[in-house]
Scaffold this motif. Structure first.
Motif, mmCIF file in Angstrom:
data_model
loop_
_atom_site.group_PDB
_atom_site.id
_atom_site.type_symbol
_atom_site.label_atom_id
_atom_site.label_comp_id
_atom_site.label_asym_id
_atom_site.label_seq_id
_atom_site.Cartn_x
_atom_site.Cartn_y
_atom_site.Cartn_z
ATOM 1 N N UNK A 47 0.826 -1.210 0.000
ATOM 2 C CA UNK A 47 0.000 0.000 0.000
ATOM 3 C C UNK A 47 0.862 1.262 0.000
ATOM 4 N N UNK A 48 2.030 1.183 0.614
ATOM 5 C CA UNK A 48 2.917 2.336 0.629
ATOM 6 C C UNK A 48 3.455 2.640 -0.767
ATOM 7 N N UNK A 49 3.680 1.613 -1.552
ATOM 8 C CA UNK A 49 4.219 1.827 -2.882
ATOM 9 C C UNK A 49 3.150 2.303 -3.856
ATOM 10 N N UNK A 50 1.898 2.347 -3.416
ATOM 11 C CA UNK A 50 0.851 2.912 -4.253
ATOM 12 C C UNK A 50 0.646 4.408 -3.958
ATOM 13 N N UNK A 51 1.296 4.905 -2.940
ATOM 14 C CA UNK A 51 1.311 6.344 -2.689
ATOM 15 C C UNK A 51 2.221 6.987 -3.727
ATOM 16 N N UNK A 52 1.953 8.230 -4.099
ATOM 17 C CA UNK A 52 2.554 8.827 -5.278
ATOM 18 C C UNK A 52 4.070 8.770 -5.310
ATOM 19 N N UNK A 53 4.706 9.087 -4.195
ATOM 20 C CA UNK A 53 6.152 9.290 -4.232
ATOM 21 C C UNK A 53 6.868 8.456 -3.177
ATOM 22 N N UNK A 54 7.966 7.844 -3.576
ATOM 23 C CA UNK A 54 8.857 7.170 -2.638
ATOM 24 C C UNK A 54 10.120 8.011 -2.515
ATOM 25 N N UNK A 55 10.600 8.136 -1.299
ATOM 26 C CA UNK A 55 11.789 8.948 -1.092
ATOM 27 C C UNK A 55 12.838 8.239 -0.264
ATOM 28 N N UNK A 56 14.072 8.584 -0.516
ATOM 29 C CA UNK A 56 15.179 8.156 0.330
ATOM 30 C C UNK A 56 15.579 9.349 1.205
ATOM 31 N N UNK A 57 15.643 9.109 2.492
ATOM 32 C CA UNK A 57 16.047 10.103 3.469
ATOM 33 C C UNK A 57 17.341 9.629 4.124
ATOM 34 N N UNK A 117 19.877 10.494 7.829
ATOM 35 C CA UNK A 117 20.106 11.257 9.063
ATOM 36 C C UNK A 117 21.524 10.997 9.523
ATOM 37 N N UNK A 118 22.318 12.040 9.482
ATOM 38 C CA UNK A 118 23.695 11.960 9.963
ATOM 39 C C UNK A 118 23.715 12.244 11.466
ATOM 40 N N UNK A 119 24.754 11.800 12.160
ATOM 41 C CA UNK A 119 24.834 12.034 13.604
ATOM 42 C C UNK A 119 24.720 13.513 13.946
ATOM 43 N N UNK A 120 23.819 13.819 14.862
ATOM 44 C CA UNK A 120 23.659 15.191 15.306
ATOM 45 C C UNK A 120 22.909 16.097 14.351
ATOM 46 N N UNK A 121 22.377 15.533 13.273
ATOM 47 C CA UNK A 121 21.666 16.349 12.285
ATOM 48 C C UNK A 121 20.241 15.853 12.103
ATOM 49 N N UNK A 122 19.423 16.714 11.518
ATOM 50 C CA UNK A 122 18.054 16.323 11.246
ATOM 51 C C UNK A 122 17.979 15.401 10.032
ATOM 52 N N UNK A 123 16.937 14.619 9.979
ATOM 53 C CA UNK A 123 16.699 13.776 8.830
ATOM 54 C C UNK A 123 16.395 14.649 7.617
ATOM 55 N N UNK A 124 16.974 14.294 6.472
ATOM 56 C CA UNK A 124 16.755 15.064 5.257
ATOM 57 C C UNK A 124 16.398 14.149 4.092
ATOM 58 N N UNK A 125 15.612 14.691 3.185
ATOM 59 C CA UNK A 125 15.266 13.964 1.974
ATOM 60 C C UNK A 125 16.376 14.168 0.951
ATOM 61 N N UNK A 126 16.891 13.083 0.388
ATOM 62 C CA UNK A 126 17.975 13.220 -0.584
ATOM 63 C C UNK A 126 17.541 12.905 -2.006
ATOM 64 N N UNK A 127 16.515 12.082 -2.164
ATOM 65 C CA UNK A 127 16.051 11.736 -3.507
ATOM 66 C C UNK A 127 14.630 11.205 -3.424
ATOM 67 N N UNK A 133 18.475 2.989 -4.398
ATOM 68 C CA UNK A 133 19.296 4.200 -4.443
ATOM 69 C C UNK A 133 20.716 3.778 -4.802
ATOM 70 N N UNK A 134 21.123 4.098 -6.005
ATOM 71 C CA UNK A 134 22.496 3.854 -6.433
ATOM 72 C C UNK A 134 23.325 5.065 -6.045
ATOM 73 N N UNK A 135 24.333 4.838 -5.238
ATOM 74 C CA UNK A 135 25.171 5.926 -4.734
ATOM 75 C C UNK A 135 26.583 5.758 -5.266
ATOM 76 N N UNK A 136 27.034 6.714 -6.039
ATOM 77 C CA UNK A 136 28.374 6.702 -6.614
ATOM 78 C C UNK A 136 29.173 7.884 -6.092
ATOM 79 N N UNK A 137 30.471 7.822 -6.271
ATOM 80 C CA UNK A 137 31.363 8.911 -5.851
ATOM 81 C C UNK A 137 31.058 9.340 -4.424
ATOM 82 N N UNK A 138 30.956 8.374 -3.558
ATOM 83 C CA UNK A 138 30.577 8.663 -2.175
ATOM 84 C C UNK A 138 31.626 9.518 -1.470
ATOM 85 N N UNK A 139 31.127 10.372 -0.586
ATOM 86 C CA UNK A 139 31.965 11.274 0.184
ATOM 87 C C UNK A 139 31.758 10.996 1.675
ATOM 88 N N UNK A 140 32.740 11.352 2.494
ATOM 89 C CA UNK A 140 32.560 11.148 3.944
ATOM 90 C C UNK A 140 31.290 11.828 4.469
#
Length: 120
Positions: free
Chosen positions: A26-36, A38-48, A79-86
Protein backbone atom coordinates in the motif's frame (compact mmCIF):
# COMPACT_ATOMS: atom_id res chain seq x y z
CA UNK A 1 7.40 -4.44 8.78
CA UNK A 2 6.18 -1.59 6.61
CA UNK A 3 9.50 -0.59 5.08
CA UNK A 4 12.90 -2.17 5.37
CA UNK A 5 16.04 -0.62 3.94
CA UNK A 6 19.21 -2.61 3.40
CA UNK A 7 22.46 -2.55 1.48
CA UNK A 8 24.46 -0.15 3.62
CA UNK A 9 28.00 -0.72 4.73
CA UNK A 10 31.49 0.69 4.99
CA UNK A 11 33.02 2.07 1.82
CA UNK A 12 35.98 4.27 0.98
CA UNK A 13 35.50 7.74 -0.43
CA UNK A 14 34.89 7.55 -4.16
CA UNK A 15 33.24 4.16 -3.88
CA UNK A 16 29.69 3.02 -4.61
CA UNK A 17 26.82 1.34 -2.83
CA UNK A 18 23.34 0.34 -3.87
CA UNK A 19 20.57 0.54 -1.32
CA UNK A 20 17.25 -1.24 -1.57
CA UNK A 21 13.99 -0.74 0.27
CA UNK A 22 11.09 -3.14 0.23
CA UNK A 23 7.86 -3.22 2.14
CA UNK A 24 4.11 -3.07 2.27
CA UNK A 25 2.38 -2.76 -1.07
CA UNK A 26 0.00 0.00 0.00
CA UNK A 27 2.92 2.34 0.63
CA UNK A 28 4.22 1.83 -2.88
CA UNK A 29 0.85 2.91 -4.25
CA UNK A 30 1.31 6.34 -2.69
CA UNK A 31 2.55 8.83 -5.28
CA UNK A 32 6.15 9.29 -4.23
CA UNK A 33 8.86 7.17 -2.64
CA UNK A 34 11.79 8.95 -1.09
CA UNK A 35 15.18 8.16 0.33
CA UNK A 36 16.05 10.10 3.47
CA UNK A 37 19.16 10.16 5.57
CA UNK A 38 20.11 11.26 9.06
CA UNK A 39 23.70 11.96 9.96
CA UNK A 40 24.83 12.03 13.60
CA UNK A 41 23.66 15.19 15.31
CA UNK A 42 21.67 16.35 12.28
CA UNK A 43 18.05 16.32 11.25
CA UNK A 44 16.70 13.78 8.83
CA UNK A 45 16.76 15.06 5.26
CA UNK A 46 15.27 13.96 1.97
CA UNK A 47 17.97 13.22 -0.58
CA UNK A 48 16.05 11.74 -3.51
CA UNK A 49 12.50 10.91 -4.49
CA UNK A 50 10.66 9.27 -7.36
CA UNK A 51 7.01 9.30 -8.34
CA UNK A 52 5.01 6.30 -9.49
CA UNK A 53 5.45 7.62 -13.00
CA UNK A 54 9.22 7.79 -12.65
CA UNK A 55 9.85 11.51 -12.20
CA UNK A 56 12.84 12.06 -9.96
CA UNK A 57 14.19 14.83 -7.74
CA UNK A 58 17.49 15.13 -5.91
CA UNK A 59 18.97 17.25 -3.19
CA UNK A 60 21.75 19.48 -4.45
CA UNK A 61 24.26 17.61 -2.30
CA UNK A 62 23.73 14.32 -4.16
CA UNK A 63 22.62 15.37 -7.65
CA UNK A 64 24.82 13.78 -10.29
CA UNK A 65 26.14 11.14 -7.88
CA UNK A 66 23.01 9.33 -6.69
CA UNK A 67 20.27 7.73 -8.77
CA UNK A 68 16.89 6.64 -7.47
CA UNK A 69 14.74 4.03 -9.20
CA UNK A 70 11.78 1.86 -8.36
CA UNK A 71 10.22 -1.42 -9.35
CA UNK A 72 6.51 -1.07 -8.69
CA UNK A 73 5.85 -4.76 -9.36
CA UNK A 74 8.31 -5.72 -6.62
CA UNK A 75 7.34 -2.93 -4.20
CA UNK A 76 10.99 -1.93 -4.08
CA UNK A 77 12.86 1.33 -4.42
CA UNK A 78 16.61 1.61 -4.99
CA UNK A 79 19.30 4.20 -4.44
CA UNK A 80 22.50 3.85 -6.43
CA UNK A 81 25.17 5.93 -4.73
CA UNK A 82 28.37 6.70 -6.61
CA UNK A 83 31.36 8.91 -5.85
CA UNK A 84 30.58 8.66 -2.18
CA UNK A 85 31.97 11.27 0.18
CA UNK A 86 32.56 11.15 3.94
CA UNK A 87 29.70 13.64 4.35
CA UNK A 88 27.32 11.02 2.92
CA UNK A 89 27.80 9.03 6.12
CA UNK A 90 24.35 8.57 7.67
CA UNK A 91 21.55 6.17 8.36
CA UNK A 92 19.44 5.93 5.22
CA UNK A 93 15.69 5.35 5.27
CA UNK A 94 12.95 5.15 2.70
CA UNK A 95 9.36 6.29 3.02
CA UNK A 96 6.33 7.29 1.00
CA UNK A 97 4.67 10.67 0.75
CA UNK A 98 2.33 12.64 -1.47
CA UNK A 99 1.99 16.28 -2.46
CA UNK A 100 -0.84 16.85 0.02
CA UNK A 101 1.12 15.92 3.13
CA UNK A 102 4.60 16.64 1.75
CA UNK A 103 7.90 14.90 2.35
CA UNK A 104 7.95 16.00 5.98
CA UNK A 105 4.89 13.91 6.78
CA UNK A 106 5.47 10.50 5.20
CA UNK A 107 2.98 7.71 5.55
CA UNK A 108 5.13 4.82 6.76
CA UNK A 109 6.98 4.15 9.95
CA UNK A 110 10.71 4.80 9.79
CA UNK A 111 12.12 1.44 10.68
CA UNK A 112 15.79 0.96 11.50
CA UNK A 113 17.24 2.22 8.25
CA UNK A 114 20.58 1.10 6.90
CA UNK A 115 23.91 2.63 7.93
CA UNK A 116 26.26 3.96 5.29
CA UNK A 117 29.75 4.86 6.45
CA UNK A 118 32.17 6.51 4.04
CA UNK A 119 35.78 6.63 5.13
CA UNK A 120 38.21 9.26 3.88
Amino acid sequence: VQLQAFGGGLVQAGGSLRLSCAGSGWLFRIDTMGWYRQAPGKQRELVADITIGGRTNYADSVRGRFAISRDNAKNTVYLQMNSLKPEDTAVYYCNAFDSTMGSGSPYGSWGQGTLVTVSS
